[in-house]
Design an enzyme around this catalytic site. Structure first.
Site, PDB file in Angstrom:
ATOM      1  N   GLU A  19      -7.689 -16.440 -18.040  1.00 46.48           N
ATOM      2  CA  GLU A  19      -6.520 -15.886 -17.253  1.00 46.48           C
ATOM      3  C   GLU A  19      -5.298 -16.164 -18.984  1.00 46.48           C
ATOM      4  OE1 GLU A  19      -5.381 -15.757 -13.642  1.00 46.48           O
ATOM      5  OE2 GLU A  19      -2.861 -16.208 -14.315  1.00 46.48           O
ATOM      6  N   ALA A 145      -2.264  -9.053   0.871  1.00 49.99           N
ATOM      7  CA  ALA A 145      -3.196  -9.098   0.294  1.00 49.99           C
ATOM      8  C   ALA A 145      -4.956  -8.255   0.422  1.00 49.99           C
ATOM      9  CB  ALA A 145      -3.792 -10.469  -0.509  1.00 49.99           C
ATOM     10  N   LYS A 200      -9.878 -12.663   4.605  1.00 45.55           N
ATOM     11  CA  LYS A 200     -10.008 -11.298   3.328  1.00 45.55           C
ATOM     12  C   LYS A 200     -11.351 -11.667   2.878  1.00 45.55           C
ATOM     13  CE  LYS A 200      -6.532 -14.105   0.239  1.00 45.55           C
ATOM     14  NZ  LYS A 200      -5.306 -13.862  -0.374  1.00 45.55           N
TER      15      LYS A 200
END
Ligand code: FAD
Length: 318
Positions: A19, A145, A200
């Protein structure tokens, strides 16, 4: 290609990924290339690029008054993703956040990413603005999210905010989300945090990337709890090689994670950052080897613009 397809195609072999953060406004893309070039020999199938919301800065005037200004210090996520794709033919994974963006701005960013042929997004809420105590959602933006995830899902089904479009083209993003082996700091307990993580997953998240951790047992326990709750998607461990002595206190305070006693003590004894960096590399190698033996799908390094530590760890592990 989707992150989940890279994992399937690897047939149980652990992949290397990383990342990166966009350079500060005014800096050049060469900074990103200088960072990534030495790491490409480890063949990352995908590279995440973080997204950064606005910050407040205070400008002092000659009369002593402070003027509050809003600035985004690290724009450029979409452009960097395009550059990575073009230069390395690797799948970039842009992070998309709720904080600071209206649903329309998010939709427009997703349209750009789709046009660029980008197949993956990591969907996040984002943190509070530094000077604000708590996360305040943008007006017309997403709160959590999961709300952003629903927005991406709608676009994957051809539903845009403007419902007057004739025959709108569906996108096809593979959606990743964040998970916290040591609990998200706002959550009253790990069980409730996992309940929201499960929501999620049920809403369509296809893989999880974890917050950094330095004690592998925390990751193993987290995976076990997830599996017990029927969260069965890949859980990618996020690893941060420590590179300075002060990170022994900074990382716990920013990321709400613990350092094992052995690591904390070793860092406190360091005379300088070079020694701390070497300890960080050693610890990263030990952690990575154990995680690989456990069978993690990917070892995902938070390289934060510093390639040498990640390079040394990868040389010893891959
Ligand atoms: P959420 O899943 O929305 O959870 C936030 C909190 O609310 C948690 O405590 C959760 O338990 C709770 N919660 C969730 N859903 C609900 C609900 N429906 N009702 C009530 N409570 C709920 N930040 C950036 O700004 N840019 C980045 O690029 C970035 N990349 C990251 C990458 C990774 C791998 C990780 C782990 C974090 C990253 N972050 C980034 C930081 C992240 O934005 C913060 O940790 C943020 O505080 C939470 O994001 P989330 O997506 O986990 O939020």
């Amino acid at each position: 290609m989707k992150v989940t397809d890279h994992i399937k195609n690897a047939k149980g072999k652990t992949l290397f990924s990383l990342e990166i953060i966009p350079p500060k406004k005014g800096e050049n893309i060469s900074k990103i290339f200088d960072h990534l070039d030495p790491l490409m020999e480890f063949k990352p199938p995908f590279i995440d690029v973080t997204y950064h919301r606005e910050e407040y800065i205070y400008k002092k005037h000659p009369n002593g008054l402070l003027e509050k200004k809003t600035t985004r210090k690290r724009p450029g996520t979409v452009g960097i993703c395009a550059a990575i794709r073009h230069r390395y033919d690797v799948d970039p994974v842009p992070h998309i956040i709720c904080g600071g963006f209206s649903k329309e701005e998010t939709e427009n960013a997703l349209i750009d990413l789709d046009f660029l042929g980008i197949d993956n997004v990591l969907v996040l809420r984002g943190d509070a603005i530094k000077s604000e105590g708590k996360f305040i959602p943008q007006e017309d933006g997403n709160n959590y999210a999961i709300d952003l995830l629903h927005q991406v899902n709608r676009m994957n089904n051809g539903q845009y905010l403007d419902d007057s479009l004739e025959d709108p083209a569906p996108t096809d993003f593979c959606i990743g989300v964040a998970g916290y082996p040591e609990k998200h700091f706002e959550s009253p307990n790990l069980e409730m945090d996992l309940m929201y993580l499960k929501q999620k997953v049920e809403a369509g998240a296809e893989y999880i990337v974890t917050q950094m951790f330095f004690d592998n047992q925390k990751y193993f326990d987290f995976v076990e709890m997830c599996r017990k709750m029927d969260i069965n998607i890949p859980i990618i461990p996020g690893l941060k090689p420590i590179s300075t002595k002060s990170q022994s206190t900074i990382l716990p305070s920013i990321f709400h994670i613990d350092l094992p006693v052995e690591l904390g003590e070793a860092l406190h004894k360091c005379k300088n950052n070079q020694e701390a960096k070497e300890i960080g590399i050693e610890w990263g190698i030990k952690q990575s080897k154990e995680l690989m033996e456990y069978g993690v799908p990917v070892l995902h390094y938070y390289s934060m613009g510093k390639s040498t530590s990640v390079q040394k760890i990868a040389e010893a592990v891959f």
